[in-house]
Design an enzyme around this catalytic site. Structure first.
Site, short mmCIF file in Angstrom:
data_model
loop_
_atom_site.label_atom_id
_atom_site.label_comp_id
_atom_site.label_asym_id
_atom_site.label_seq_id
_atom_site.Cartn_x
_atom_site.Cartn_y
_atom_site.Cartn_z
N GLY A 110 49.57 12.26 4.27
CA GLY A 110 50.83 12.78 4.31
C GLY A 110 51.45 12.58 3.03
N GLN A 117 57.96 11.53 -3.53
CA GLN A 117 56.87 10.79 -3.92
C GLN A 117 56.38 11.40 -5.19
OE1 GLN A 117 54.67 10.49 0.25
NE2 GLN A 117 54.28 8.48 -0.81
N CYS A 157 50.92 3.33 2.19
CA CYS A 157 51.66 4.34 1.53
C CYS A 157 51.49 4.44 0.18
CB CYS A 157 53.19 4.03 1.59
SG CYS A 157 54.58 5.16 0.78
N LEU A 158 51.09 5.80 -0.23
CA LEU A 158 50.80 6.14 -1.70
C LEU A 158 51.86 5.44 -2.67
CD1 LEU A 158 49.37 9.82 -1.09
CD2 LEU A 158 48.04 7.56 -1.60
N HIS A 170 56.83 8.49 9.40
CA HIS A 170 56.96 7.64 8.07
C HIS A 170 57.02 8.65 6.95
CE1 HIS A 170 54.27 5.39 4.71
NE2 HIS A 170 54.38 6.44 4.31
N GLU A 171 56.41 10.12 6.96
CA GLU A 171 56.97 10.97 6.01
C GLU A 171 58.66 11.44 6.21
OE1 GLU A 171 55.05 11.23 3.83
OE2 GLU A 171 53.23 10.81 4.88
N HIS A 175 60.82 8.89 4.25
CA HIS A 175 60.72 9.26 2.90
C HIS A 175 61.84 10.05 2.49
CE1 HIS A 175 57.42 7.15 1.16
NE2 HIS A 175 56.42 7.79 1.90
O1 GNR Z 1 47.98 7.98 3.43
C1 GNR Z 1 49.10 7.67 4.11
N1 GNR Z 1 48.50 7.06 5.33
C2 GNR Z 1 49.34 6.49 6.25
C3 GNR Z 1 48.41 5.49 7.15
C4 GNR Z 1 49.46 4.97 7.90
C5 GNR Z 1 50.58 5.55 8.21
C6 GNR Z 1 51.23 6.21 7.28
C7 GNR Z 1 50.50 6.86 6.33
S1 GNR Z 1 50.93 7.94 5.19
C8 GNR Z 1 50.27 7.58 3.74
C9 GNR Z 1 50.55 8.58 2.71
C10 GNR Z 1 51.94 8.32 2.22
O2 GNR Z 1 52.39 7.38 1.62
N2 GNR Z 1 52.79 9.30 2.69
O3 GNR Z 1 54.16 9.17 2.45
NI NI Z 2 54.37 7.02 2.18
#
Ligand code: GNR
Ligand code: NI
Length: 171
Positions: free
Chosen positions: A46, A51, A94-95, A136-137, A140
């Protein structure tokens, strides 16, 4: 398409509430395409616009495994319109917080309303890992990182490990 630069904790753009998109046009679709390419190139499932340094309410998600067909999801101005009472704890990364993971508790299932790649309004019930990735997205877009949803002690330990990780991985 282009691979874009990723912004990492503690860049202030990650703390800002992103602005709604007014129109889904070719320029916005180009941004969605570039976000998807950036996400695939970073092995993420995601990516939210903050980001890549863009404070707009757009998200791309693809939770297909490498041995499956790609299945990209484009969410413009997404909103959660229903949350399950039931919650689930799962490990998130999270990246923008490289090399780290932590367990986060969230509603197990949510219903979202959003505009798709063509600007058409859609609703979708998401469950399992897609529910985790979606929430999660969407966080952000409101300036929230998963590390804001863990205890202070766990966050302090994680941020120490992040410093160490960065020292070990800097060129
Ligand atoms: O790549 C991602 N893996 C992930 C694993 C578990 C819960 C959420 C994520 S999202 C993350 C990519 C990211 O930072 N998206 O904002
Ligand atoms: Ni993230």
């Amino acid at each position: 398409m282009a691979k874009l630069k990723l912004y990492e904790y503690p860049h202030p753009i990650l703390k800002k509430k992103a602005e709604p998109v007014e129109k889904v046009d070719d320029e916005l679709r180009k941004l969605l395409d570039d976000m998807l390419e950036t996400m695939y190139a970073s092995n993420g499932c995601g990516l939210a616009a903050p980001q890549i340094g863009v404070s707009k309410r757009i998200v791309v998600i693809d939770i297909a495994r490498e041995d499956e067909e790609p299945n990209p999801l484009y969410l413009v101005n997404p909103e959660i319109i229903w949350r399950s009472e039931e919650t689930e704890i799962s490990e998130e990364g999270c990246l923008s917080v490289p090399g780290q993971r932590a367990e986060v508790e969230r509603p197990a299932s949510v219903k979202i309303r959003y505009l798709d790649y063509h600007g058409k309004q859609q609703e979708m019930l998401v469950e399992d890992f897609l529910a985790v990735a979606t929430q999660h997205e969407l966080d952000h877009l409101d300036g929230i990182l998963y590390i804001d949803r863990i205890s202070r002690l766990k966050r302090q330990m994680l941020l120490k490990k992040l410093e160490k990780f960065r020292k070990e991985h800097q060129e």
